[in-house]
Design an enzyme around this catalytic site. Structure first.
Site, PDB file in Angstrom:
ATOM      1  N   ASN A 220      40.076  60.458  20.291  1.00 24.23           N
ATOM      2  CA  ASN A 220      41.401  61.115  19.770  1.00 24.23           C
ATOM      3  C   ASN A 220      41.892  62.079  20.693  1.00 24.23           C
ATOM      4  O   ASN A 220      41.375  63.079  21.001  1.00 24.23           O
ATOM      5  CB  ASN A 220      40.648  61.727  18.670  1.00 24.23           C
ATOM      6  N   TRP A 221      42.880  61.481  21.311  1.00 21.50           N
ATOM      7  CA  TRP A 221      43.795  62.354  22.335  1.00 21.50           C
ATOM      8  C   TRP A 221      44.414  63.672  21.586  1.00 21.50           C
ATOM      9  O   TRP A 221      45.120  64.326  22.509  1.00 21.50           O
ATOM     10  CB  TRP A 221      44.821  61.488  23.021  1.00 21.50           C
ATOM     11  N   LYS A 222      44.400  63.736  20.056  1.00 22.64           N
ATOM     12  CA  LYS A 222      45.369  64.699  19.530  1.00 22.64           C
ATOM     13  C   LYS A 222      46.695  64.836  20.320  1.00 22.64           C
ATOM     14  O   LYS A 222      47.088  63.956  20.709  1.00 22.64           O
ATOM     15  CB  LYS A 222      44.521  66.151  19.740  1.00 22.64           C
TER      16      LYS A 222
ATOM     17  N   HIS B 258      41.641  63.239   9.245  1.00 21.31           N
ATOM     18  CA  HIS B 258      40.888  64.382  10.508  1.00 21.31           C
ATOM     19  C   HIS B 258      41.167  65.808   9.927  1.00 21.31           C
ATOM     20  O   HIS B 258      41.894  65.979   9.136  1.00 21.31           O
ATOM     21  CB  HIS B 258      41.730  63.997  11.546  1.00 21.31           C
TER      22      HIS B 258
ATOM     23  N   GLU C 178      41.773  68.269  11.099  1.00 14.67           N
ATOM     24  CA  GLU C 178      42.872  69.118  11.604  1.00 14.67           C
ATOM     25  C   GLU C 178      44.097  68.772  10.757  1.00 14.67           C
ATOM     26  O   GLU C 178      44.873  69.635  10.300  1.00 14.67           O
ATOM     27  CB  GLU C 178      43.201  68.875  13.023  1.00 14.67           C
TER      28      GLU C 178
ATOM     29  N   GLU D 193      32.662  64.217  10.726  1.00 12.84           N
ATOM     30  CA  GLU D 193      33.092  65.253  11.780  1.00 12.84           C
ATOM     31  C   GLU D 193      32.653  66.709  11.079  1.00 12.84           C
ATOM     32  O   GLU D 193      33.618  67.137  10.424  1.00 12.84           O
ATOM     33  CB  GLU D 193      34.405  65.078  12.125  1.00 12.84           C
TER      34      GLU D 193
ATOM     35  N   GLY E  70      35.782  70.655  18.347  1.00 11.05           N
ATOM     36  CA  GLY E  70      36.418  71.334  19.565  1.00 11.05           C
ATOM     37  C   GLY E  70      35.687  72.727  20.060  1.00 11.05           C
ATOM     38  O   GLY E  70      36.343  73.555  20.673  1.00 11.05           O
TER      39      GLY E  70
ATOM     40  N   SER F 112      32.307  67.621  19.229  1.00  8.22           N
ATOM     41  CA  SER F 112      31.790  68.036  20.681  1.00  8.22           C
ATOM     42  C   SER F 112      30.811  67.076  21.357  1.00  8.22           C
ATOM     43  O   SER F 112      29.921  67.335  21.967  1.00  8.22           O
ATOM     44  CB  SER F 112      31.023  69.389  20.561  1.00  8.22           C
TER      45      SER F 112
ATOM     46  N   GLY G 287      36.781  63.778  20.905  1.00  8.86           N
ATOM     47  CA  GLY G 287      38.134  64.488  21.294  1.00  8.86           C
ATOM     48  C   GLY G 287      38.499  64.949  22.737  1.00  8.86           C
ATOM     49  O   GLY G 287      38.777  64.215  23.485  1.00  8.86           O
ATOM     50  N   GLY G 288      38.022  66.069  22.835  1.00  9.75           N
ATOM     51  CA  GLY G 288      38.018  66.603  24.107  1.00  9.75           C
ATOM     52  C   GLY G 288      37.548  65.704  25.509  1.00  9.75           C
ATOM     53  O   GLY G 288      38.286  65.488  26.443  1.00  9.75           O
TER      54      GLY G 288
HETATM   55  C1  PEP Z   1      37.957  65.085  17.210  1.00  6.93           C
HETATM   56  O1  PEP Z   1      38.921  65.494  17.498  1.00  6.93           O
HETATM   57  O2  PEP Z   1      37.728  64.269  16.263  1.00  6.93           O
HETATM   58  C2  PEP Z   1      36.840  65.652  17.907  1.00  6.93           C
HETATM   59  C3  PEP Z   1      35.657  65.330  17.602  1.00  6.93           C
HETATM   60  O3  PEP Z   1      36.860  66.566  18.875  1.00  6.93           O
HETATM   61  P1  PEP Z   1      35.847  66.973  20.081  1.00  6.93           P
HETATM   62  O4  PEP Z   1      35.033  66.098  20.387  1.00  6.93           O
HETATM   63  O5  PEP Z   1      36.907  67.726  21.118  1.00  6.93           O
HETATM   64  O6  PEP Z   1      35.026  67.806  19.233  1.00  6.93           O
END
Ligand code: PEP
Length: 263
Positions: free
Chosen positions: A15-17, A104, A106, A176, A182, A222, A243-244
């Site tokens: 997930n590049w957001k 998600h 967010e 999640e 994040g 994470s 994500g990151g």
């Molecule tokens: C996400 O955005 O779905 C996510 C899991 O982010 P991160 O891996 O950065 O925690």
């Protein structure tokens, strides 16, 4: 992953957001595809790259013929209409999307998406031939208040009530925990496993027909190249939503490769 949906496929989705232009996204996708092609033995997990809408075309072009999938981060439930700033499932499919992330945290907690909206989007994604990755998970206060199970049961029941088992099994769920997204605070394998078991048991109650044991459940929050392999040792964890760590090709490839060898 072929047109016939395998039981509990191994899947790693990035997930590049709201990051990367079309050019930067295509460069990252090409770098990832090259790493994957150089190590075919480790390339058995399915991978989806989920860039912002603006980079979907460029990323789809960059991964063409590689076996790597493209997904979107959100969609509107309606096919078309006066919904300024929104995008429909058929529009995403026309850009080469196979997957779409729905609900998600967010979207739920920053943009105010409700359980009912996620349920409507889930049905629309299935209508539009997209594979939904349905996100569920509790806030820190809910975990600390021993409400994790209650939250997961509510979110899964709202999204899946009324779906038949054959259809529900073609979806993907991402557990999640919001406190892990994040933050660098990854859930322990046991915490993730227990939550995945709650999701599976809820699906068995709400949908039935063996859905709980057959649906793919990803862990997200994470995940990185250093902790992925340990998470994937848990039988109930079928992959990851990242994500990151998905914004860097070598690290994301290590996560995808770890998912492949773990089963
Ligand atoms: C996400 O955005 O779905 C996510 C899991 O982010 P991160 O891996 O950065 O925690």
């Amino acid at each position: 992953m072929s047109a016939t949906w395998p039981r509990r496929p191994r899947l790693v989705a990035g997930n590049w957001k709201m990051h990367l232009t079309p050019a930067d996204g295509a460069a990252l996708a090409r770098e990832f595809v090259a790493l994957r092609a150089a190590d075919p033995a480790a390339a058995t997990s399915a991978v989806a790259l989920c860039p912002p809408f603006t980079a979907l075309s460029a990323v789809a072009e960059a991964v063409r013929g590689s076996g790597v999938f493209v997904g979107a981060q959100n969609m509107h439930a309606e096919l078309k209409g006066a919904f300024t700033g929104e995008i429909s499932g058929p529009m995403l499919a026309s850009l080469g999307c196979r997957f779409v992330i729905l609900g998600h945290s967010e979207r739920r907690h920053v943009m105010g998406e409700t359980d009912a909206m996620v349920a409507a989007k889930l049905r629309s994604a299935l209508r539009d031939g997209l594979t939904p990755i349905v996100c569920v998970g509790e806030l820190l206060a809910e975990r600390e208040g021993n409400k994790t199970e209650e939250v997961l049961v509510r979110q899964i029941a709202a999204a899946y009530a009324g779906l038949d088992a054959a259809t529900a099994k073609t979806t993907v769920i991402a557990y999640e925990p919001v406190w892990a997204i994040g933050t660098g605070k990854v859930a322990s394998p046991e915490q993730a496993r227990d939550a995945h078991r709650v999701v599976r048991a809820t699906l068995d109650q709400v949908v039935g027909g063996g859905t709980g044991s057959d649906v793919a459940i990803l862990y997200g929050g994470s995940v990185n190249a250093g902790n992925a392999a340990t998470l994937f040792l848990e039988d109930d964890i079928d992959g990851a939503l990242v994500g990151g760590a998905a914004l860097e090709a070598a690290g994301f490839w290590k996560i995808a490769a770890a998912a492949a060898v773990a089963r």
